[in-house]
Motif scaffolding. Structure first.
Motif, short mmCIF file in Angstrom:
data_model
loop_
_atom_site.label_atom_id
_atom_site.label_comp_id
_atom_site.label_asym_id
_atom_site.label_seq_id
_atom_site.Cartn_x
_atom_site.Cartn_y
_atom_site.Cartn_z
N MET A 1 -29.00 13.98 11.67
CA MET A 1 -29.41 13.53 12.98
C MET A 1 -30.85 13.02 12.91
SD MET A 1 -29.61 15.71 16.54
CE MET A 1 -27.85 16.05 16.51
N PHE A 2 -31.08 11.87 13.50
CA PHE A 2 -32.41 11.29 13.54
C PHE A 2 -32.89 11.17 14.98
CE2 PHE A 2 -32.99 9.84 9.20
CZ PHE A 2 -31.70 9.76 8.72
N PHE A 3 -34.17 11.36 15.16
CA PHE A 3 -34.82 11.10 16.44
C PHE A 3 -35.96 10.14 16.18
CE2 PHE A 3 -32.93 15.28 16.99
CZ PHE A 3 -32.33 15.18 18.25
N HIS A 4 -36.11 9.17 17.06
CA HIS A 4 -37.23 8.23 16.91
C HIS A 4 -38.30 8.58 17.92
CE1 HIS A 4 -39.26 4.23 17.79
NE2 HIS A 4 -39.63 4.56 16.55
N LYS A 5 -39.48 8.93 17.44
CA LYS A 5 -40.63 9.17 18.30
C LYS A 5 -41.42 7.89 18.39
CE LYS A 5 -44.42 12.43 19.05
NZ LYS A 5 -45.13 13.62 18.53
N LYS A 6 -41.71 7.42 19.59
CA LYS A 6 -42.37 6.13 19.78
C LYS A 6 -43.86 6.24 19.52
CE LYS A 6 -38.86 4.61 23.06
NZ LYS A 6 -38.56 4.14 24.43
N GLU A 7 -44.15 6.68 18.34
CA GLU A 7 -45.55 6.87 17.94
C GLU A 7 -45.56 6.87 16.41
OE1 GLU A 7 -48.44 10.75 17.91
OE2 GLU A 7 -47.46 10.26 19.80
N THR A 8 -46.37 6.01 15.81
CA THR A 8 -46.40 5.90 14.35
C THR A 8 -47.18 7.06 13.73
OG1 THR A 8 -48.29 4.43 14.52
CG2 THR A 8 -46.13 3.40 14.28
N ILE A 9 -46.87 7.36 12.46
CA ILE A 9 -47.55 8.43 11.74
C ILE A 9 -49.04 8.17 11.67
CG2 ILE A 9 -47.74 9.59 9.49
CD1 ILE A 9 -44.78 8.99 9.06
N HIS A 10 -49.39 6.89 11.49
CA HIS A 10 -50.79 6.47 11.40
C HIS A 10 -50.98 5.32 12.39
CE1 HIS A 10 -54.28 4.30 9.71
NE2 HIS A 10 -54.65 5.47 9.23
N THR A 11 -52.07 5.32 13.09
CA THR A 11 -52.31 4.30 14.11
C THR A 11 -52.41 2.90 13.50
OG1 THR A 11 -53.53 5.90 15.46
CG2 THR A 11 -53.86 3.57 15.97
N VAL A 12 -51.67 1.98 14.09
CA VAL A 12 -51.72 0.58 13.69
C VAL A 12 -52.52 -0.17 14.76
CG1 VAL A 12 -50.38 -1.50 13.24
CG2 VAL A 12 -49.50 0.72 12.50
N ASP A 13 -53.69 -0.67 14.39
CA ASP A 13 -54.58 -1.33 15.34
C ASP A 13 -55.10 -2.62 14.72
OD1 ASP A 13 -56.23 -1.89 17.48
OD2 ASP A 13 -57.84 -0.57 16.81
N ILE A 14 -54.51 -3.73 15.11
CA ILE A 14 -54.86 -5.04 14.56
C ILE A 14 -55.73 -5.80 15.56
CG2 ILE A 14 -53.97 -7.16 13.53
CD1 ILE A 14 -53.13 -4.49 12.14
N LYS A 15 -56.89 -6.24 15.13
CA LYS A 15 -57.81 -6.96 16.01
C LYS A 15 -57.69 -8.48 15.85
CE LYS A 15 -59.85 -3.20 17.54
NZ LYS A 15 -59.58 -2.71 18.90
N GLU A 16 -57.54 -8.94 14.61
CA GLU A 16 -57.52 -10.38 14.35
C GLU A 16 -56.18 -10.78 13.73
OE1 GLU A 16 -60.88 -11.62 12.04
OE2 GLU A 16 -62.25 -10.28 13.10
N ALA A 17 -55.37 -11.48 14.52
CA ALA A 17 -54.05 -11.91 14.05
C ALA A 17 -54.17 -12.96 12.96
CB ALA A 17 -53.23 -12.45 15.21
N ASP A 18 -53.36 -12.79 11.93
CA ASP A 18 -53.36 -13.73 10.81
C ASP A 18 -51.92 -13.89 10.32
OD1 ASP A 18 -53.55 -15.15 8.47
OD2 ASP A 18 -55.15 -13.93 7.59
N PRO A 19 -51.20 -14.91 10.83
CA PRO A 19 -49.80 -15.06 10.46
C PRO A 19 -49.57 -15.32 8.98
CG PRO A 19 -50.57 -16.95 11.74
CD PRO A 19 -51.63 -15.91 11.82
N ARG A 20 -50.55 -15.93 8.32
CA ARG A 20 -50.37 -16.15 6.87
C ARG A 20 -50.39 -14.80 6.13
NH1 ARG A 20 -54.04 -20.97 7.43
NH2 ARG A 20 -52.67 -22.78 7.47
N PHE A 21 -51.26 -13.90 6.59
CA PHE A 21 -51.29 -12.57 5.99
C PHE A 21 -50.01 -11.81 6.34
CE2 PHE A 21 -52.43 -8.08 5.63
CZ PHE A 21 -52.91 -8.07 4.33
N ALA A 22 -49.49 -12.05 7.54
CA ALA A 22 -48.23 -11.42 7.94
C ALA A 22 -47.11 -11.79 6.98
CB ALA A 22 -47.86 -11.83 9.37
N GLN A 23 -47.12 -13.04 6.51
CA GLN A 23 -46.09 -13.45 5.55
C GLN A 23 -46.22 -12.66 4.26
OE1 GLN A 23 -45.01 -17.58 5.31
NE2 GLN A 23 -44.59 -17.47 3.12
N LEU A 24 -47.44 -12.39 3.83
CA LEU A 24 -47.63 -11.55 2.64
C LEU A 24 -47.14 -10.13 2.89
CD1 LEU A 24 -51.23 -12.67 1.54
CD2 LEU A 24 -49.02 -13.49 0.68
#
Length: 230
Positions: free
Chosen positions: A1-24
């Motif tokens: 049985m799995f439960f999904h908690k809507k909170e990541t193990i480590h905080t993801v906080d992105i300030k400057e979007a970079d789609p080219r880096f997203a591809q990497l």
């Protein structure tokens, strides 16, 4: 049985979007060394293993890897959100596939189960897992060096750190079985050549080290001469 908690193990906080880096970053979502590959590999391996402790370990790490997959997915989402009119976005895979993560690597190759390495033997599987963690760690290190957003770097360093932690866990499990440095496992005994090192490199100097020396190995300096003698 799995439960999904809507909170990541480590905080993801992105300030400057970079789609080219997203591809990497797709490399760690739908790539060979990515989190999906690790999660599924360890999860499937757990069903092959009778030792309750190692089974638990593999399942716990597999679930953590699914959490890591979520973190990578959130980073890709953040780096591709609200930038669809930029030239940077138009030059990426997301221009066709849309924002957010996809089961592709950074070159656009689709994820495949052939990335998984599991074989039904606990020693073999744990050694494969050490190699998998090494591959993921190398990819994260490359991504960290290329990242410019500090929040992205912080998350990637956390993910790299956990690869090291998992490697240590797998090594400790092998050590507990007495198999960390023992190359032999299974029921078939090797033949008499098991301790032979053949010197097959003629570069002008015989390089020696513990990998080809007594007491573990018998060094055959000239295999051709040895073969003729027989």
């Amino acid at each position: 049985m799995f439960f999904h908690k809507k909170e990541t193990i480590h905080t993801v906080d992105i300030k400057e979007a970079d789609p080219r880096f997203a591809q990497l970053l797709l490399e760690q979502f739908g790539g060979a060394t990515g989190e999906l590959s690790a999660a599924l590999q360890y999860w499937v391996q757990s069903f092959h293993i009778e030792d309750a402790g190692i089974k638990d370990m593999l399942q716990d790490i597999a679930i953590e890897e699914f959490g890591h997959l979520e973190m990578v997915g959130k980073m890709i989402e953040a780096h591709t959100k609200n930038v669809d009119q930029t030239e940077a976005y138009k030059s990426t895979l997301f221009a066709v596939r849309g924002m957010g993560p996809h089961f592709l690597d950074s070159q656009g190759n689709t994820w495949t189960a052939s990335y998984l390495n599991e074989g039904g033997d606990v020693v073999r599987d744990l050694r494969a897992n050490i190699a998998a963690e090494a591959g993921a760690r190398q990819t994260y290190e490359a991504l960290i060096k290329l990242a410019t957003d500090e929040g992205t770097k912080k998350t990637l360093v956390h993910l790299l750190t956990r690869e090291i932690s998992h490697t240590q866990m797998f090594m400790k499990a092998l050590d507990a079985m007495g198999k960390l440095t023992d190359p032999m496992f299974g029921s078939i005994q090797p033949d008499e050549t098991v301790d032979i090192y053949y010197n097959l490199s003629s570069n002008g100097k015989d390089e020696r080290g513990p990998w080809n020396s007594e007491p573990t190995f018998r060094y055959i300096a000239d295999p051709a001469v040895e073969s003729q003698a027989k």
